[in-house]
Write a protein that holds these residues in place. Structure first.
Motif, PDB file in Angstrom:
ATOM      1  N   UNK A 157       0.841  -1.201   0.000  1.00 36.99           N
ATOM      2  CA  UNK A 157       0.000   0.000   0.000  1.00 36.99           C
ATOM      3  C   UNK A 157       0.874   1.248   0.000  1.00 36.99           C
ATOM      4  N   UNK A 158       0.338   2.305  -0.561  1.00 38.65           N
ATOM      5  CA  UNK A 158       0.908   3.638  -0.423  1.00 38.65           C
ATOM      6  C   UNK A 158      -0.140   4.506   0.259  1.00 38.65           C
ATOM      7  N   UNK A 159       0.295   5.232   1.278  1.00 42.50           N
ATOM      8  CA  UNK A 159      -0.611   6.067   2.066  1.00 42.50           C
ATOM      9  C   UNK A 159      -0.158   7.514   1.972  1.00 42.50           C
ATOM     10  N   UNK A 160      -1.111   8.404   1.686  1.00 42.76           N
ATOM     11  CA  UNK A 160      -0.832   9.834   1.549  1.00 42.76           C
ATOM     12  C   UNK A 160      -1.662  10.585   2.576  1.00 42.76           C
ATOM     13  N   UNK A 161      -1.057  11.558   3.235  1.00 38.48           N
ATOM     14  CA  UNK A 161      -1.772  12.385   4.207  1.00 38.48           C
ATOM     15  C   UNK A 161      -1.960  13.780   3.628  1.00 38.48           C
ATOM     16  N   UNK A 162      -3.235  14.193   3.514  1.00 41.30           N
ATOM     17  CA  UNK A 162      -3.581  15.507   2.980  1.00 41.30           C
ATOM     18  C   UNK A 162      -4.421  16.259   4.014  1.00 41.30           C
ATOM     19  N   UNK A 163      -4.475  17.594   3.913  1.00 41.57           N
ATOM     20  CA  UNK A 163      -5.169  18.362   4.954  1.00 41.57           C
ATOM     21  C   UNK A 163      -6.690  18.298   4.883  1.00 41.57           C
ATOM     22  N   UNK A 164      -7.267  17.857   3.758  1.00 35.65           N
ATOM     23  CA  UNK A 164      -8.725  17.816   3.662  1.00 35.65           C
ATOM     24  C   UNK A 164      -9.148  16.595   2.855  1.00 35.65           C
ATOM     25  N   UNK A 165     -10.439  16.389   2.788  1.00 30.83           N
ATOM     26  CA  UNK A 165     -10.982  15.205   2.117  1.00 30.83           C
ATOM     27  C   UNK A 165     -11.297  15.456   0.654  1.00 30.83           C
ATOM     28  N   UNK A 166     -10.957  16.597   0.138  1.00 27.32           N
ATOM     29  CA  UNK A 166     -11.234  16.903  -1.266  1.00 27.32           C
ATOM     30  C   UNK A 166     -10.153  16.274  -2.137  1.00 27.32           C
ATOM     31  N   UNK A 167     -10.563  15.432  -3.064  1.00 23.86           N
ATOM     32  CA  UNK A 167      -9.602  14.761  -3.936  1.00 23.86           C
ATOM     33  C   UNK A 167      -8.917  15.782  -4.837  1.00 23.86           C
ATOM     34  N   UNK A 168      -7.606  15.911  -4.777  1.00 23.77           N
ATOM     35  CA  UNK A 168      -6.912  16.905  -5.610  1.00 23.77           C
ATOM     36  C   UNK A 168      -6.842  16.458  -7.064  1.00 23.77           C
ATOM     37  N   UNK A 169      -6.500  17.381  -7.886  1.00 22.75           N
ATOM     38  CA  UNK A 169      -6.354  17.128  -9.318  1.00 22.75           C
ATOM     39  C   UNK A 169      -5.119  17.854  -9.795  1.00 22.75           C
ATOM     40  N   UNK A 170      -4.288  17.348 -10.602  1.00 21.06           N
ATOM     41  CA  UNK A 170      -4.426  16.105 -11.349  1.00 21.06           C
ATOM     42  C   UNK A 170      -3.996  14.887 -10.514  1.00 21.06           C
ATOM     43  N   UNK A 171      -3.859  13.765 -11.210  1.00 17.37           N
ATOM     44  CA  UNK A 171      -3.482  12.533 -10.538  1.00 17.37           C
ATOM     45  C   UNK A 171      -2.103  12.653  -9.901  1.00 17.37           C
ATOM     46  N   UNK A 172      -1.932  11.866  -8.797  1.00 16.73           N
ATOM     47  CA  UNK A 172      -0.609  11.791  -8.215  1.00 16.73           C
ATOM     48  C   UNK A 172       0.309  10.917  -9.055  1.00 16.73           C
ATOM     49  N   UNK A 173       1.567  11.290  -9.116  1.00 11.45           N
ATOM     50  CA  UNK A 173       2.553  10.552  -9.893  1.00 11.45           C
ATOM     51  C   UNK A 173       3.691  10.124  -8.964  1.00 11.45           C
ATOM     52  N   UNK A 174       3.895   8.817  -8.894  1.00  9.58           N
ATOM     53  CA  UNK A 174       4.953   8.252  -8.056  1.00  9.58           C
ATOM     54  C   UNK A 174       6.061   7.722  -8.943  1.00  9.58           C
ATOM     55  N   UNK A 175       7.289   8.123  -8.636  1.00 10.22           N
ATOM     56  CA  UNK A 175       8.451   7.599  -9.357  1.00 10.22           C
ATOM     57  C   UNK A 175       9.520   7.206  -8.340  1.00 10.22           C
ATOM     58  N   UNK A 176      10.182   6.083  -8.630  1.00 13.34           N
ATOM     59  CA  UNK A 176      11.208   5.545  -7.742  1.00 13.34           C
ATOM     60  C   UNK A 176      12.438   5.211  -8.568  1.00 13.34           C
ATOM     61  N   UNK A 177      13.583   5.720  -8.159  1.00 17.03           N
ATOM     62  CA  UNK A 177      14.837   5.334  -8.802  1.00 17.03           C
ATOM     63  C   UNK A 177      15.255   3.984  -8.241  1.00 17.03           C
ATOM     64  N   UNK A 178      15.317   2.990  -9.108  1.00 17.16           N
ATOM     65  CA  UNK A 178      15.654   1.641  -8.674  1.00 17.16           C
ATOM     66  C   UNK A 178      17.155   1.526  -8.425  1.00 17.16           C
ATOM     67  N   UNK A 179      17.568   0.570  -7.611  1.00 24.25           N
ATOM     68  CA  UNK A 179      19.003   0.405  -7.324  1.00 24.25           C
ATOM     69  C   UNK A 179      19.807   0.180  -8.602  1.00 24.25           C
ATOM     70  N   UNK A 180      20.973   0.799  -8.667  1.00 25.38           N
ATOM     71  CA  UNK A 180      21.809   0.719  -9.857  1.00 25.38           C
ATOM     72  C   UNK A 180      22.227  -0.717 -10.146  1.00 25.38           C
ATOM     73  N   UNK A 181      22.048  -1.112 -11.403  1.00 22.45           N
ATOM     74  CA  UNK A 181      22.472  -2.403 -11.955  1.00 22.45           C
ATOM     75  C   UNK A 181      21.750  -3.607 -11.338  1.00 22.45           C
ATOM     76  N   UNK A 182      20.861  -3.385 -10.388  1.00 19.85           N
ATOM     77  CA  UNK A 182      20.107  -4.481  -9.774  1.00 19.85           C
ATOM     78  C   UNK A 182      18.752  -4.551 -10.472  1.00 19.85           C
ATOM     79  N   UNK A 183      18.552  -5.592 -11.269  1.00 17.50           N
ATOM     80  CA  UNK A 183      17.319  -5.732 -12.038  1.00 17.50           C
ATOM     81  C   UNK A 183      16.181  -6.293 -11.201  1.00 17.50           C
TER      82      UNK A 183
END
Length: 906
Positions: free
Chosen positions: A789-815
């Motif tokens: 799961x990914x959990x996000x904490x926001x100050x109100x219950x209004x769904x923001x716009x646009x969509x959230x974008x998650x990016x992760x740099x993977x470990x170097x050379x480790x596939x």
């Protein structure tokens, strides 16, 4: 049928005592048992049982019993031997959590709640069983046993006011161990001795170092007192005329001895590993100087072990002062009613075994006096001066306070001498304050005998007690009231704090003195059959002490912090605790370690914070601090702290695993040459060995190819319509399921440089990655609050716009990370060319590396670490720590869990 009925009644009675104790404990500590508003302390001594439970749970989810601690870069020998991992309470608590884990949506938070509910319940239950067996030897009145055990679980274990105390699991076995000690001296036979050894073996499994040192220290005085009592009663005559053992009893003895051996067997390896694989500064191990050097140095004992934290002169005062809660540096609060019942036992009871426990308590009080060789000679020198110069001596006058101090120092020196000459484990003890915590439990038999004697006095049973001595207690109560009214509390030497505290203490003593005086006065006027009146009066004394104990719990000298700080960020200085922030179901792979010795984020106070099983979550960070005895390290890292070159190398290249183009013979190239050329990520030094001669360079020139390393990014978007929303006290939490192709071996962290690998944006706003409970808006967590799961904490219950974008740099050379446990690490690794695969793990011949299924020899690289040649291309890499012994441990360590069942059968 009668025997079955008796067993059933006994079980129900013990369970009723346990239930009554839990009800009172819930009243005393509702913030622990119900509301969970009071958190664990920052001091590592108090947190170790919690972390032990966490490690057991985490191991169970990742392959069973593990030998290697990847966080701290060493095996578990130090942790198991010193702090204990396989304690009964830890194991049972972990087992309960594992069984209930299917129902937990927030595993880390649930572990904390489970720990409080079950760890302390288990230890309370163990004390209840042991207390019942022990008190059954002294009193027959079930009501007395009930009240006495409630005393045991509340007032006599007031160290519970600080949750998770290190010795809680061991000390819970003290009543049971005392029971078997008495059984042995009452009926000298092999079975009684083996049962005692089995009880000690179970305690040994909880924490070998503390069992042999601090726990046995108190038991040693019990044994000495029993030996003296045994000789005075001439019970040695029982040894004559022994008949041969029946076959069944002989087989039971063999079984008991086997259980003891199987419990201790795995710890033989841990002990050997501690002696050979660790460097502990100031311990006497690994070429250092410390307490292990005192094994055969009796004279050194009096110098090094000279500090006693609990001042004997403050014993009476701090035992009564419920506003003085400094459990680690003074005596515990035991209550006025406890001390009165102890006095009643010594005055009224005819059971001569009371002197065994009275002598033990006296030994513990004496041994907390600082021990120096000259203390023994102070009194003789004073008397010698009196005989040689009688005129000057009498002209000066007699100073009774000097006489008292000199006599006390003389007696305490004798106690220390007896201890060092008879206790084979005295060298393990650093200070005697731990015995001050054990001492109240030793008062349990005296409390029961005193309470029973008071009831016998009410019923005027002169044949069972020293009835004619009751006037001593009556005079004592009158004296206590007069002394208290005249301001006598000022002479106790207690910490008064302010006038209100001193006044409260005065009324406390006045209340108890009045209650007991009323008891002995009214017992003359009421009929002996009206015992309920006596119980009401004694119940008032118990209630007064319970109220005082509840107050005592609020004066803990260590601040209790919330499980999550106000705001958690890489630059926020806070007291962080690893299990609070880590999901036990997820063992995250970390690409980096935190090594900067000047700017460590978050700020690390090594002496207080817990970042892994040896006080730190970051694997390498603590090796950039000066060594001290509570910072163990692998023997390969013995010289890493003063090695400034390798520290600089690690700061520049802070990866746990990396690819090096070349390895040079350490005899021909220096680390300073690599640093000067800025080649710390391209070149390593290797010690020449027969298997690597063909792969290391000597002094030839080499071509360093371009790095050509582009980061590999995993990206996904978050659809707000798919979020589960609920409100917390900090804002609104949005929880999303992670995609099936997410690298589930990763989770957010704030403890290492992996923090910078995460990025979550909502429009133009960048959110901060966190680890564990979210306490500020615009923060998020991945897999620590809930797995997958990914959990996000926001100050109100209004769904923001646009969509959230998650990016992760993977470990170097480790596939891929296809196997990730504490002992085993399996990777799919992409080597760009022929070169070396380097692991910043300490060099140890117990590592086993296989590449594409073929075992590959490991070499020592960069003085401290391991590495191996690797060819270009994709490879399946598996690094394992001592795999053969790991499977052996998973079998032998299980015997420890079966031994208690055999113990009950015997």
């Amino acid at each position: 049928m009668t025997q079955d009925r008796s067993v059933k009644d006994t079980v129900l009675f013990v369970l009723s005592i346990f239930a009554a104790s839990l009800v009172i404990l819930c009243f005393l500590y509702p913030e622990f048992w119900f509301f969970h508003t009071r958190r664990v302390c920052i001091c590592f001594d108090l947190f170790i049982p919690f972390e032990s439970t966490y490690m057991l749970v985490s191991h169970s989810f990742h392959g069973g019993i593990q030998l290697w601690d990847r966080f701290d870069q060493m095996n578990y020998a130090y942790y198991v031997l010193s702090f204990g991992m396989y304690g009964v309470a830890n194991v049972l608590t972990a087992l309960i959590y594992i069984l209930l884990s299917l129902f937990f949506t927030h595993p880390a938070q649930a572990l904390y709640h489970t720990y409080f509910l079950f760890f302390f319940s288990v230890t309370c239950f163990i004390r209840t069983i042991g207390g019942y067996l022990l008190l059954r030897k002294f009193v027959a009145n079930k009501a007395v046993i009930l009240i006495s055990i409630i005393y045991l679980n509340t007032i006599l274990t007031s160290y519970n006011t600080t949750p998770g105390f290190l010795l809680e699991g061991i000390y819970s076995f003290l009543p049971l161990t005392l029971y078997f000690i008495l059984c042995f001296f009452e009926d000298l036979n092999v079975r009684a001795f083996l049962l005692l050894m089995l009880a000690m073996s179970i305690c040994f499994a909880c924490s070998p170092l503390y069992t042999l040192g601090y726990y046995y220290q108190g038991l040693h005085f019990v044994v000495l007192s029993c030996v003296v009592s045994f000789l005075l009663r001439r019970d040695w005559r029982k040894l004559r005329g022994r008949s041969p053992l029946p076959r069944m009893e002989f087989l039971q003895n063999i079984g008991l001895a086997t259980c003891c051996f199987l419990i201790i067997l795995p710890y033989c390896w841990w002990g050997r590993s501690l002696m050979h694989d660790f460097f502990l500064y100031g311990s006497g191990l690994g070429g250092t100087q410390g307490r292990f050097d005192l094994i055969f140095n009796f004279k050194g004992y009096f110098y090094v072990q000279g500090r006693g934290f609990a001042n004997p002169l403050e014993f009476l005062g701090t035992s009564l002062n419920y506003h003085h809660n400094i459990w680690g540096g003074s005596w515990l609060f035991v209550g006025g009613s406890t001390l009165f019942f102890v006095l009643a036992a010594l005055v009224l009871s005819k059971d001569r075994r009371k002197y065994i426990f009275a002598a033990t308590v006296l030994f513990i009080v004496l041994i907390n006096t600082a021990c120096y060789p000259n203390n023994f000679f102070v009194l003789p020198q004073y008397l010698q001066y009196a005989f040689q110069h009688p005129g000057a001596f009498w002209a000066r006058g007699i100073h009774w306070d000097e006489w008292g101090i000199y006599l006390w120092l003389f007696l305490s020196s004798i106690a220390h001498g007896i201890n060092v000459l008879t206790n084979p484990f005295s060298f393990l003890v650093r200070g005697f304050n731990i015995e001050a915590l054990l001492m109240p439990i030793l008062l349990l038999p005296l409390v029961a005998m005193g309470l029973d004697a008071c009831l016998q006095c009410w019923q005027r049973k002169a044949d069972l007690i020293h009835f004619n001595r009751r006037w001593i207690l009556l005079i004592f109560c009158i004296f206590l009231l007069l002394w208290d009214l005249s301001g006598g509390t000022k002479t106790l030497g207690v910490y008064e704090g302010n006038q209100a505290t001193a006044q409260n203490l005065k009324f406390y003593i006045l209340s108890l003195g009045t209650i007991f005086l009323m008891y002995f006065l009214t017992c003359k006027f009421f009929h002996p059959d009206k015992r309920w009146m006596g119980w009401i009066i004694l119940g008032l004394a118990f209630a007064v002490d319970l109220v005082a104990l509840k107050t005592y719990s609020k004066f803990d000298f260590i601040d209790n912090l919330n499980i999550a700080p106000t705001r958690l960020s890489p630059t926020y200085t806070h007291q962080a605790v690893m299990p609070d922030y880590q999901n036990p179901r997820v063992f995250p792979f970390r690409e980096f370690f935190n090594t900067n010795s000047r700017v460590i984020s978050p700020d690390i106070d090594e002496s207080l914070e817990m970042y892994g099983t040896s006080y730190q979550y970051t694997p390498m960070g603590r090796f950039f601090h000066p060594w001290y005895i509570y910072s163990p390290t692998h023997i390969a890292y013995k010289d890493i702290y003063p090695d400034l070159e390798i520290q600089q190398y690690l700061i520049r290249n802070p990866r746990n695993i990396f690819f090096a183009d070349y390895a040079f013979d350490s005899r021909f190239l220096k680390m300073s040459d690599i640093l000067r050329s800025n080649l710390e990520e391209r070149v390593v030094l290797a010690d020449p060995q027969e298997q690597n001669e063909a792969f290391i360079k000597k002094n030839e020139r080499v071509y360093i190819p371009p790095m050509n390393l582009s980061p590999k990014i995993y990206s996904t978007s978050l659809d707000w319509s798919m979020a589960q929303i609920h409100q917390s006290k900090f804002g609104w939490e949005y929880t999303f399921d992670l995609p099936n192709n997410f690298p589930f071996y990763l989770s957010t962290t704030i403890f290492t440089y992996d923090y910078a690998s995460w990025r979550l944006s909502i429009g133009s706003r960048i959110l901060d990655p966190m680890q564990g409970a979210l306490t500020a808006p615009y923060t998020y967590d991945v897999q620590n609050i809930q797995d997958k799961k990914i959990t996000i904490l926001l100050p109100d219950a209004r769904a923001p716009w646009p969509r959230g974008k998650l990016s992760v740099k993977l470990p170097d050379r480790i596939l891929d990370v296809w196997k990730n446990t504490y002992d085993d690490l399996g990777l799919t690794y992409d080597a760009p060319r022929d070169g070396w695969l380097i692991f910043n793990y300490p060099y140890d011949d117990k590592w086993e590396l296989s590449i594409d299924g073929q075992t590959t020899p490991l070499s020592r690289v960069n003085r401290y670490f391991i590495g191996s040649p690797i060819s270009a291309g994709k490879h399946h890499v598996l690094l394992r720590f001592w795999p053969s012994l790991g499977s052996f441990f998973q079998k032998t360590e299980g015997n420890m869990f079966l031994s208690p069942l055999f113990f009950l059968w015997s």
